[in-house]
Design a protein around this motif. Structure first.
Motif, PDB file in Angstrom:
ATOM      1  N   PHE A 478       1.061  -1.329   0.086  1.00 35.96           N
ATOM      2  CA  PHE A 478      -0.064   0.022   0.021  1.00 35.96           C
ATOM      3  C   PHE A 478       0.727   1.215  -0.055  1.00 35.96           C
ATOM      4  CE2 PHE A 478      -4.610  -0.738   1.320  1.00 35.96           C
ATOM      5  CZ  PHE A 478      -4.659  -1.885   0.426  1.00 35.96           C
ATOM      6  N   HIS A 479       2.146   1.284   0.621  1.00 33.33           N
ATOM      7  CA  HIS A 479       2.960   2.322   0.728  1.00 33.33           C
ATOM      8  C   HIS A 479       3.504   2.573  -0.472  1.00 33.33           C
ATOM      9  CE1 HIS A 479       5.873   5.170   2.054  1.00 33.33           C
ATOM     10  NE2 HIS A 479       6.820   4.391   1.584  1.00 33.33           N
ATOM     11  N   GLN A 480       3.601   1.525  -1.332  1.00 29.21           N
ATOM     12  CA  GLN A 480       4.423   1.968  -2.704  1.00 29.21           C
ATOM     13  C   GLN A 480       3.180   2.204  -3.764  1.00 29.21           C
ATOM     14  OE1 GLN A 480       7.412   1.243  -3.475  1.00 29.21           O
ATOM     15  NE2 GLN A 480       7.205   1.718  -5.940  1.00 29.21           N
ATOM     16  N   MET A 481       1.976   1.782  -3.418  1.00 33.10           N
ATOM     17  CA  MET A 481       1.121   1.993  -4.725  1.00 33.10           C
ATOM     18  C   MET A 481       0.139   3.174  -4.490  1.00 33.10           C
ATOM     19  SD  MET A 481       2.099  -0.326  -6.773  1.00 33.10           S
ATOM     20  CE  MET A 481       1.081  -0.087  -8.041  1.00 33.10           C
ATOM     21  N   LEU A 482      -0.210   3.439  -3.190  1.00 37.03           N
ATOM     22  CA  LEU A 482      -1.198   4.492  -2.891  1.00 37.03           C
ATOM     23  C   LEU A 482      -0.696   5.963  -3.072  1.00 37.03           C
ATOM     24  CD1 LEU A 482      -2.854   3.005   0.289  1.00 37.03           C
ATOM     25  CD2 LEU A 482      -3.848   3.416  -1.880  1.00 37.03           C
ATOM     26  N   VAL A 483      -1.445   6.579  -4.115  1.00 31.09           N
ATOM     27  CA  VAL A 483      -1.050   8.088  -3.991  1.00 31.09           C
ATOM     28  C   VAL A 483      -1.359   8.951  -2.830  1.00 31.09           C
ATOM     29  CG1 VAL A 483      -1.562   8.075  -6.551  1.00 31.09           C
ATOM     30  CG2 VAL A 483      -3.432   8.744  -5.140  1.00 31.09           C
ATOM     31  N   ASP A 484      -2.246   8.460  -1.913  1.00 27.67           N
ATOM     32  CA  ASP A 484      -2.257   9.069  -0.753  1.00 27.67           C
ATOM     33  C   ASP A 484      -2.004   8.298   0.608  1.00 27.67           C
ATOM     34  OD1 ASP A 484      -3.827   6.630  -0.736  1.00 27.67           O
ATOM     35  OD2 ASP A 484      -6.007   7.702  -0.343  1.00 27.67           O
ATOM     36  N   ALA A 485      -0.685   7.372   0.210  1.00 30.99           N
ATOM     37  CA  ALA A 485       0.132   7.024   1.194  1.00 30.99           C
ATOM     38  C   ALA A 485       0.287   7.582   2.396  1.00 30.99           C
ATOM     39  CB  ALA A 485       1.277   6.144   0.597  1.00 30.99           C
ATOM     40  N   ASP A 486      -0.274   7.526   3.526  1.00 33.30           N
ATOM     41  CA  ASP A 486      -0.283   8.385   4.802  1.00 33.30           C
ATOM     42  C   ASP A 486       0.350   7.249   5.886  1.00 33.30           C
ATOM     43  OD1 ASP A 486      -1.143   8.880   7.629  1.00 33.30           O
ATOM     44  OD2 ASP A 486      -1.501  10.698   6.411  1.00 33.30           O
ATOM     45  N   PRO A 487       1.516   7.544   6.401  1.00 33.36           N
ATOM     46  CA  PRO A 487       2.161   6.669   7.197  1.00 33.36           C
ATOM     47  C   PRO A 487       1.117   6.319   8.546  1.00 33.36           C
ATOM     48  CG  PRO A 487       3.427   8.456   6.872  1.00 33.36           C
ATOM     49  CD  PRO A 487       2.257   8.768   6.348  1.00 33.36           C
ATOM     50  N   ALA A 488       0.562   7.253   9.090  1.00 33.86           N
ATOM     51  CA  ALA A 488      -0.320   6.683  10.111  1.00 33.86           C
ATOM     52  C   ALA A 488      -1.790   5.982   9.799  1.00 33.86           C
ATOM     53  CB  ALA A 488      -1.014   7.915  11.048  1.00 33.86           C
ATOM     54  N   LEU A 489      -2.287   6.314   8.662  1.00 37.24           N
ATOM     55  CA  LEU A 489      -3.515   5.625   8.188  1.00 37.24           C
ATOM     56  C   LEU A 489      -3.282   4.243   7.785  1.00 37.24           C
ATOM     57  CD1 LEU A 489      -5.504   8.477   6.575  1.00 37.24           C
ATOM     58  CD2 LEU A 489      -6.157   7.480   8.750  1.00 37.24           C
ATOM     59  N   ILE A 490      -2.218   4.050   6.942  1.00 36.98           N
ATOM     60  CA  ILE A 490      -1.817   2.585   6.559  1.00 36.98           C
ATOM     61  C   ILE A 490      -1.265   1.879   7.709  1.00 36.98           C
ATOM     62  CG2 ILE A 490       0.004   1.524   5.238  1.00 36.98           C
ATOM     63  CD1 ILE A 490      -0.011   3.465   3.287  1.00 36.98           C
ATOM     64  N   ALA A 491      -0.530   2.302   8.466  1.00 41.48           N
ATOM     65  CA  ALA A 491      -0.334   1.518   9.938  1.00 41.48           C
ATOM     66  C   ALA A 491      -1.267   1.209  10.551  1.00 41.48           C
ATOM     67  CB  ALA A 491       0.773   2.403  10.645  1.00 41.48           C
ATOM     68  N   VAL A 492      -2.395   2.168  10.874  1.00 40.39           N
ATOM     69  CA  VAL A 492      -3.597   1.579  11.517  1.00 40.39           C
ATOM     70  C   VAL A 492      -4.164   0.470  11.016  1.00 40.39           C
ATOM     71  CG1 VAL A 492      -5.649   2.533  12.611  1.00 40.39           C
ATOM     72  CG2 VAL A 492      -3.451   3.587  13.046  1.00 40.39           C
ATOM     73  N   LEU A 493      -4.443   0.680   9.747  1.00 50.62           N
ATOM     74  CA  LEU A 493      -5.548  -0.249   8.921  1.00 50.62           C
ATOM     75  C   LEU A 493      -4.799  -1.809   8.775  1.00 50.62           C
ATOM     76  CD1 LEU A 493      -7.505  -0.872   6.572  1.00 50.62           C
ATOM     77  CD2 LEU A 493      -6.003  -0.200   4.791  1.00 50.62           C
ATOM     78  N   TRP A 494      -3.616  -1.537   8.876  1.00 52.25           N
ATOM     79  CA  TRP A 494      -2.876  -3.146   8.627  1.00 52.25           C
ATOM     80  C   TRP A 494      -2.691  -3.708   9.911  1.00 52.25           C
ATOM     81  CZ3 TRP A 494      -2.891  -6.050   4.443  1.00 52.25           C
ATOM     82  CH2 TRP A 494      -3.081  -5.617   3.303  1.00 52.25           C
ATOM     83  N   GLN A 495      -2.458  -2.744  10.890  1.00 55.59           N
ATOM     84  CA  GLN A 495      -2.178  -3.301  12.290  1.00 55.59           C
ATOM     85  C   GLN A 495      -3.464  -3.782  12.729  1.00 55.59           C
ATOM     86  OE1 GLN A 495      -0.083  -2.753  15.268  1.00 55.59           O
ATOM     87  NE2 GLN A 495       1.668  -2.253  14.221  1.00 55.59           N
ATOM     88  N   ASN A 496      -4.707  -3.387  12.490  1.00 49.57           N
ATOM     89  CA  ASN A 496      -5.989  -4.021  12.770  1.00 49.57           C
ATOM     90  C   ASN A 496      -6.244  -5.057  11.866  1.00 49.57           C
ATOM     91  OD1 ASN A 496      -6.315  -2.119  15.111  1.00 49.57           O
ATOM     92  ND2 ASN A 496      -7.148  -0.685  13.618  1.00 49.57           N
ATOM     93  N   ALA A 497      -6.074  -5.070  10.618  1.00 50.10           N
ATOM     94  CA  ALA A 497      -6.449  -6.161   9.728  1.00 50.10           C
ATOM     95  C   ALA A 497      -5.684  -7.382  10.306  1.00 50.10           C
ATOM     96  CB  ALA A 497      -6.150  -5.745   8.285  1.00 50.10           C
ATOM     97  N   GLY A 498      -4.270  -7.253  10.763  1.00 46.74           N
ATOM     98  CA  GLY A 498      -3.436  -8.405  11.319  1.00 46.74           C
ATOM     99  C   GLY A 498      -3.839  -8.782  12.562  1.00 46.74           C
ATOM    100  N   HIS A 499      -4.796  -8.045  13.203  1.00 46.47           N
ATOM    101  CA  HIS A 499      -5.289  -8.420  14.642  1.00 46.47           C
ATOM    102  C   HIS A 499      -4.037  -8.095  15.699  1.00 46.47           C
ATOM    103  CE1 HIS A 499      -8.694 -10.249  12.558  1.00 46.47           C
ATOM    104  NE2 HIS A 499      -7.578 -11.205  12.018  1.00 46.47           N
ATOM    105  N   VAL A 500      -3.236  -6.994  15.276  1.00 49.01           N
ATOM    106  CA  VAL A 500      -2.128  -6.789  16.029  1.00 49.01           C
ATOM    107  C   VAL A 500      -2.070  -5.136  16.649  1.00 49.01           C
ATOM    108  CG1 VAL A 500      -0.469  -8.655  15.099  1.00 49.01           C
ATOM    109  CG2 VAL A 500      -0.553  -6.151  14.231  1.00 49.01           C
TER     110      VAL A 500
END
Length: 708
Positions: A478-500
Motif C-alpha cells: 500500500f505504501h508503494q502503490m497508494l497516491v495518498d499513502a499516509d504513514p499513520a492511516l496505513i499503519a492503523v489499517l494493517w495493524q487492525n487487519a492483522g489483529h495486532v
C-alpha cells in the motif's frame, strides 16, 4: 616610491666606478695605483660629472619603468578594485544591519497549499519589512534511511511532484515569486545554509506527526540554534494537536485505544479553530537558488521518476483528479453535494474522494470541517466528523507507538506463524485471487494508485485472514502503490487487519466492521466464527453490500462481463454454460474454503497467544502497558484493549476443555486413593481444588510479569 628608490640605487651603483678597479689574478691594486684612484674619484664629483651621473640614473629608471609598465597597470587596477569592493561591502553591511531580518517558510509534504496555512500567515504577520522566502527541502539520503518506507519511487512521490508544481504556480500567481526546491545531504544542513544566506531570523513550518518527520525537525532546530535562528512549528494537518490528547482511564474496565475514548478526550468536539485566509501580500526578498533547483526534470528524477513514467501515469490515473489546490477545493464541493444526496457515503468513507488532497495538505481539514458543518444536517455531520477525526486518531497512535509501521502494538503477537508463499502474495498484488471484489480493488490500485476505503478493508482482511500472510507485506505494498499513502492511516489499517493493533473489531468482514454493514441480514453460522469471514455466503454479502450492481467489478475485471448479475460476485457458482464461456480468462479461486482458511489463521493467533498468557486477561482480552503521555495519570499501567470475540471465545473454550480434562483426571485419582469416600463428594472436592489452583497459577505468572 618604488621607482625613485630603484633609480637612486642605480645611480649609487653606477657612480662608484672605483669599486670596479682592475684586479689581476685575484690580487688587489698596489699603493701607487690606489693613490691615483683616490685623486680620480675626487675629480669625478665635479658639477659636470654629477649632472652626467644624474642623467644616466634617470635613463635607467625609465628603462625599468618601460619593462614593467604592464605589471604596474595591473597592480593599479587591482588596487582600485579592492578599494571599491571594500567600500561596497561596508555599505552592504551597514544596510543589512539596519534592515529587519526575514522569515523562511519551510513547506512540507503535508501542507502544500495557500489557504489556511498557519506558517504562511505567521510569516506574513511577522515580516515587518523583512523578506519572506518559501522553500521545500528534499534529501535523498534521509529518505533512503527509511528503508521500505522511503517515499522516493512511490506513486505518492509522483503526486508530490505534481503538487509542488501546483504550489509553485499558485505562489507566482498570487505573490510574484515561486517555491524553491532545496536539495542536499541533510535537511538540517540545507536549511541552516539557506538561513544564513538569506539572513532570516525565523524558520516557520508545519508540525510533523510521523517519527521520521519529528526527528528531522529536532535536527533542524538544533542546527538553526547554532546560527541564532528560531524554528517555529504550527499544526496545519490535523484538527487538533494530538500530542496534547490524553484519555481518561480511571474506569479500569474500559478498553484503551478505542475511538470513542479518543474522541471524548479531543477538544475539537466543540470544533477546531476557524480556517485562516491566505495573506494578501508577501514581502519577497531577492530570489535565491544556491542550494535549490528550478529544473522540473531534475526534481522529478530526485523523487525517483522519469518524465516518460510520469506522463504514462497521468494518462492512466483517475480523470477526476486535478492535482492542484483549486482542484482540491472543487473536489470538496463535489463530495459535500454527493454526501448530502447519498448519506451512507459519509459513513462509509468520509474522505475517500479527498484522501490524496488531504494527505498532501492541498485541502485543509479545518476548512473541510466547517464547510461540511454548513452543508450537512446535524445527524449526518456527526457521522462525518467522527470519520474525519479518525485521521487524528491514527496520528495519535503513531505518536504513542512510533515503531508500529513494522512492529505490532500487541507485542506478544510478534513472530506468529504466517505464510511466506511469494506466488500467493503476487496473485494478491496483481488481482488474480479468483474473488472478484478483491481482484477489482487490487487492479484499480495498480492502475490508478487509489481505491475506496471499504475496498481497502476487504483486500487487507483477505490477505491476513484468508491467505494468512503477514500484515507488514500488505502495508508495504500500500505504501508503494497508494497516491495518498499516509504513514499513520496505513499503519492503523494493517495493524487492525492483522489483529495486532489496538482495535481488532474495526477491520474485517464481520458484522459491525467498516466493510460489512447490517443492511444485509446474515444468518449466524455455527461455532465461534460467527463474527468472522466464516463462509462464502458472508463474502458474497460483503461484496454485494459494497458493489450492489457489480459495476465496479465489471469495470476492473472485464472478463466477468459475460457473467449474469446474480453470479458476478461469485462466478464459481454460475451455471456450467457460463463457466464454459468464461473459460480460463478469469483465474480460479486460490482458496476455495474460506472457513478452513480462517480457522488456520485463527489457530496461528491462538497458538501465539498461548505462549504469552501473562498478556491475556481472564475474560480473553489482550493487555498492553499504557505508553507515556497517553492517559491522564495512568501511564505505565496495564490495561485491556479491544479483542476479537472469536479469539476470546476460543480462549474460553480452550480453558473449559483444560478444566474438564483436569477435573476428569482428578476424579480418577481420587477414586483409586479413597474408595470409601462417596464419588459425588470426591468429584466436588477435587473440582473445587483444581479450578482455584489454575486461577492461582495464572495470577502468580501475571504478578511475576508485572514485577519484571
Amino acid at each position: 616610491l618604488g621607482f625613485f628608490a630603484t633609480g637612486s640605487a642605480a645611480c649609487a651603483e653606477w657612480s662608484d666606478p672605483c669599486d670596479d678597479a682592475e684586479v689581476i689574478d685575484g690580487c688587489g691594486p698596489g699603493p701607487a695605483v690606489a693613490e691615483d684612484l683616490q685623486k680620480d674619484k675626487a675629480l669625478m664629483w665635479s658639477g659636470r660629472e654629477l649632472a652626467k651621473m644624474q642623467l644616466s640614473g634617470m635613463q635607467l629608471a625609465a628603462v625599468w619603468m618601460g619593462r614593467n609598465v604592464s605589471r604596474a597597470i595591473t597592480a593599479a587596477v587591482l588596487l582600485a578594485f579592492i578599494i571599491a569592493t571594500y567600500g561596497l561591502l561596508i555599505k552592504l553591511l551597514a544596510a543589512r544591519a539596519g534592515q529587519k531580518r526575514g522569515t523562511l517558510v519551510w513547506f512540507r509534504s503535508f501542507d502544500l497549499r495557500l489557504h489556511d496555512h498557519p506558517a504562511l500567515v505567521y510569516a506574513a504577520a511577522q515580516s515587518g519589512g523583512g523578506a519572506v522566502h518559501c522553500a521545500f527541502a528534499w534529501c535523498e539520503e534521509e529518505d533512503a534511511l527509511q528503508g521500505r518506507w522511503a517515499l522516493r519511487g512511490t506513486f505518492a512521490a509522483l503526486w508530490l511532484h505534481k503538487a509542488l508544481d501546483a504550489l509553485d504556480a499558485s505562489l507566482r500567481l498570487c505573490y510574484g515569486q515561486g517555491l524553491t526546491f532545496l536539495t542536499g545531504p541533510a535537511t538540517a544542513a540545507v536549511l541552516r545554509a539557506t538561513a544564513l544566506e538569506l539572513n532570516v531570523e525565523t524558520v516557520v513550518t508545519s508540525k510533523a506527526y510521523d517519527p521520521a518527520g519529528r526527528e528531522v525537525e529536532d535536527q533542524v532546530k538544533e542546527a538553526l540554534a547554532e546560527v541564532d535562528v528560531k524554528l517555529i512549528r504550527l499544526n496545519s494537518s490535523l484538527l487538533e494537536d494530538v500530542d496534547a490528547v490524553k484519555v481518561d482511564m480511571s474506569d479500569r474496565d474500559a478498553h484503551f485505544g478505542s475511538a470513542p475514548a479518543f474522541l471524548a478526550a479531543c477538544s475539537t468536539k466543540l470544533g477546531p479553530s476557524k480556517p485562516l485566509q491566505p495573506p494578501s501580500v508577501l514581502p519577497w526578498g531577492v530570489p535565491f537558488n544556491v542550494h535549490g533547483t528550478s529544473d522540473e526534470e531534475a526534481r522529478l528524477n530526485a523523487l525517483g521518476w522519469t518524465e516518460t513514467q510520469a506522463l504514462h501515469w497521468v494518462a492512466s490515473s483517475k480523470a477526476a483528479w486535478t492535482i492542484s489546490e483549486e482542484g482540491a477545493l472543487q473536489a470538496m464541493q463535489q463530495f459535500l453535494s454527493r454526501a448530502q444526496t447519498r448519506p451512507y457515503r459519509a459513513q462509509a468513507s468520509a474522505t475517500q474522494c479527498l484522501s490524496p488532497y488531504m494527505r498532501f495538505g492541498m485541502l485543509s481539514c479545518r476548512r473541510l470541517y466547517w464547510e461540511a458543518k454548513k452543508a450537512m444536517d446535524k445527524q449526518l455531520f456527526e457521522i462525518f466528523w467522527r470519520s474525519l477525526a479518525l485521521r487524528d486518531f491514527a496520528n495519535w497512535q503513531l505518536w504513542l507507538f512510533p515503531q508500529m509501521r513494522d512492529q505490532p502494538i500487541r507485542v506478544h503477537y510478534e513472530g506468529r506463524a504466517s505464510s511466506v508463499d511469494k506466488d500467493t502474495l503476487d496473485c494478491w498484488k496483481k488481482g488474480r485471487t479468483g474473488y472478484p471484489l478483491v481482484d477489482a480493488g487490487m487492479r484499480e490500485l495498480q492502475a490508478t494508485g487509489w481505491m475506496a476505503q471499504k475496498v481497502r478493508t476487504v483486500v487487507a482482511t483477505f490477505l491476513c485472514d484468508v491467505l494468512n500472510i503477514s500484515w507488514v507485506e500488505g502495508a508495504a505494498w500500500f505504501h508503494q502503490m497508494l497516491v495518498d499513502a499516509d504513514p499513520a492511516l496505513i499503519a492503523v489499517l494493517w495493524q487492525n487487519a492483522g489483529h495486532v493493533g489496538l482495535d481488532q473489531q474495526s477491520c474485517g468482514l464481520h458484522q459491525g466492521s467498516q466493510a460489512f454493514q447490517d443492511e444485509v441480514a446474515v444468518p449466524t453460522s455455527s461455532g465461534v466464527l460467527q463474527d468472522a469471514w466464516s463462509d462464502c455466503f458472508r463474502a458474497k454479502c460483503c461484496s454485494c453490500r459494497i458493489d450492489r450492481d457489480g459495476a465496479y467489478i465489471r469495470r476492473w475485471c472485464p472478463e466477468l462481463n459475460c457473467v449474469p448479475d446474480p453470479f458476478v460476485h461469485c462466478p464459481w457458482e454460475a451455471p456450467q454454460d457460463v463457466l464454459r464461456t468464461l473459460g480460463n480468462s478469469y483465474p480460479q479461486r486460490i482458496v476455495e474454503d474460506l472457513t478452513i482458511a480462517f480457522e488456520a489463521s485463527c489457530a496461528s493467533i491462538m497458538e501465539q497467544r498461548s505462549r504469552w498468557p501473562q498478556w491475556t486477561e481472564e475474560g480473553g482480552d489482550d493487555i498492553i502497558v499504557l505508553p507515556q503521555g497517553s492517559t491522564v495519570g495512568h501511564d505505565g499501567r496495564r490495561a485491556r484493549i479491544s479483542t476479537k470475540r472469536a479469539f476470546c471465545t476460543k480462549l474460553a473454550q480452550q480453558e473449559e476443555h483444560l478444566s474438564h480434562s483436569g477435573s476428569h483426571a482428578g476424579k480418577t485419582a481420587s477414586h483409586a486413593a479413597s474408595s470409601t469416600r462417596a464419588s459425588d463428594l470426591s468429584e466436588r472436592s477435587i473440582l473445587v481444588r483444581k479450578l482455584p489452583a489454575a486461577k492461582t497459577e495464572r495470577r502468580q505468572k501475571r504478578t511475576m510479569a508485572n514485577h519484571h
